[in-house]
Design a protein around this motif. Structure first.
Motif, short mmCIF file in Angstrom:
data_model
loop_
_atom_site.label_atom_id
_atom_site.label_comp_id
_atom_site.label_asym_id
_atom_site.label_seq_id
_atom_site.Cartn_x
_atom_site.Cartn_y
_atom_site.Cartn_z
N HIS A 50 0.93 -1.12 -0.05
CA HIS A 50 0.16 -0.17 -0.17
C HIS A 50 0.81 1.25 0.03
O HIS A 50 0.20 2.21 -0.41
N VAL A 51 1.86 1.19 0.37
CA VAL A 51 2.91 2.38 0.34
C VAL A 51 3.27 2.60 -1.34
O VAL A 51 2.98 3.75 -1.84
N PRO A 52 3.78 1.56 -2.09
CA PRO A 52 4.19 1.94 -3.27
C PRO A 52 2.99 1.58 -4.24
O PRO A 52 3.06 2.04 -5.75
N GLY A 53 1.96 1.06 -4.09
CA GLY A 53 0.74 1.03 -4.71
C GLY A 53 0.95 -0.42 -5.77
O GLY A 53 0.39 -0.43 -6.79
N LEU A 54 1.77 -1.23 -5.12
CA LEU A 54 1.85 -2.60 -5.92
C LEU A 54 0.70 -3.26 -6.34
O LEU A 54 -0.20 -3.25 -5.54
N ALA A 55 0.67 -3.61 -7.55
CA ALA A 55 -0.75 -4.54 -7.83
C ALA A 55 -1.85 -3.83 -7.83
O ALA A 55 -3.00 -4.42 -7.37
N ASN A 56 -1.73 -2.52 -8.11
CA ASN A 56 -3.10 -1.36 -8.08
C ASN A 56 -3.35 -1.35 -6.74
O ASN A 56 -4.73 -1.04 -6.63
N ALA A 57 -2.59 -1.66 -5.61
CA ALA A 57 -3.03 -1.50 -4.41
C ALA A 57 -3.42 0.24 -4.02
O ALA A 57 -2.43 0.73 -4.43
N PRO A 58 -4.46 0.28 -3.40
CA PRO A 58 -4.59 1.88 -3.27
C PRO A 58 -3.43 2.37 -2.35
O PRO A 58 -3.19 1.54 -1.16
N LYS A 59 -2.86 3.28 -2.81
CA LYS A 59 -1.84 3.96 -1.80
C LYS A 59 -2.25 4.73 -0.45
O LYS A 59 -3.56 5.20 -0.29
N PHE A 60 -1.45 4.39 0.50
CA PHE A 60 -1.93 4.84 1.89
C PHE A 60 -1.91 6.36 1.59
O PHE A 60 -1.00 6.97 1.26
N GLY A 61 -3.16 6.92 2.28
CA GLY A 61 -3.54 8.33 2.35
C GLY A 61 -3.77 9.03 0.99
O GLY A 61 -4.20 10.04 0.66
N ASP A 62 -4.17 7.92 -0.27
CA ASP A 62 -4.49 8.61 -1.49
C ASP A 62 -5.98 8.54 -1.63
O ASP A 62 -6.58 7.36 -1.85
N LYS A 63 -6.73 9.80 -1.31
CA LYS A 63 -8.19 9.72 -1.07
C LYS A 63 -8.61 9.42 -2.47
O LYS A 63 -9.57 8.60 -2.39
N ALA A 64 -8.12 9.58 -3.63
CA ALA A 64 -8.98 9.35 -4.94
C ALA A 64 -8.69 8.08 -4.98
O ALA A 64 -9.90 7.49 -5.66
N MET A 124 -5.51 2.82 8.01
CA MET A 124 -5.54 3.21 6.59
C MET A 124 -6.45 4.22 6.50
O MET A 124 -6.29 5.37 5.66
N LEU A 125 -7.64 3.90 6.85
CA LEU A 125 -9.04 4.86 6.69
C LEU A 125 -8.82 5.95 7.63
O LEU A 125 -9.09 7.20 6.79
N ALA A 126 -8.00 6.21 8.66
CA ALA A 126 -7.81 7.39 9.18
C ALA A 126 -6.89 8.26 8.60
O ALA A 126 -7.03 9.45 8.79
N ALA A 127 -6.11 7.69 7.93
CA ALA A 127 -5.22 8.59 6.89
C ALA A 127 -5.74 9.30 5.75
O ALA A 127 -5.24 10.22 5.19
N LEU A 128 -7.05 9.08 5.55
CA LEU A 128 -7.89 9.72 4.62
C LEU A 128 -8.81 10.82 5.02
O LEU A 128 -9.07 11.36 4.15
N LYS A 129 -8.67 11.10 6.33
CA LYS A 129 -9.69 12.28 6.88
C LYS A 129 -8.70 13.51 6.88
O LYS A 129 -7.41 13.68 6.86
#
Length: 103
Positions: free
Chosen positions: A39-53, A98-103
């Motif tokens: 989730h940090v680099p977005g491997l295999a289309n994982a949503p990146k940490f903190g990336d709201k979009a 992970m969700l808390a990072a989106l606020k």
């Protein structure tokens, strides 16, 4: 409110705060050990940490659906982030982190 009653109210509040703090710490710990590598680099289309979009379409399904996907795996993501020893509570704590990072 007398002093004895006030003290009786403070103890449960402190216990609850400690429990919530421990849960947050556990979520960070589980995330760092099991989720961050993708989730940090977005491997295999994982949503990146903190990336709201990137998280918006996933969050539209609701937290319960996100937890279900994390527990069972979905697409390239293995069940429980590849760690079958994780409990549902641990996976949920990592998801909350992970969700808390989106606020």
């Amino acid at each position: 409110m007398n002093k004895t009653l006030a003290r009786l109210c403070v103890v449960p509040a402190l216990m609850m705060a400690a429990t919530l703090s421990h849960a947050a710490d556990k979520g960070t710990e589980v995330y760092n050990a099991n989720c961050a590598m993708c989730h940090v680099p977005g491997l295999a289309n994982a949503p990146k940490f903190g990336d709201k979009a990137a998280w918006e379409p996933r969050m539209a399904a609701g937290k319960a659906a996100l937890l279900k996907s994390a527990l069972a795996g979905k697409g390239a993501m293995p069940a429980k982030g590849g760690n079958p020893k994780l409990t549902e509570e641990e996976v949920g704590a990592a998801l909350d982190h992970m969700l808390a990072a989106l606020k």
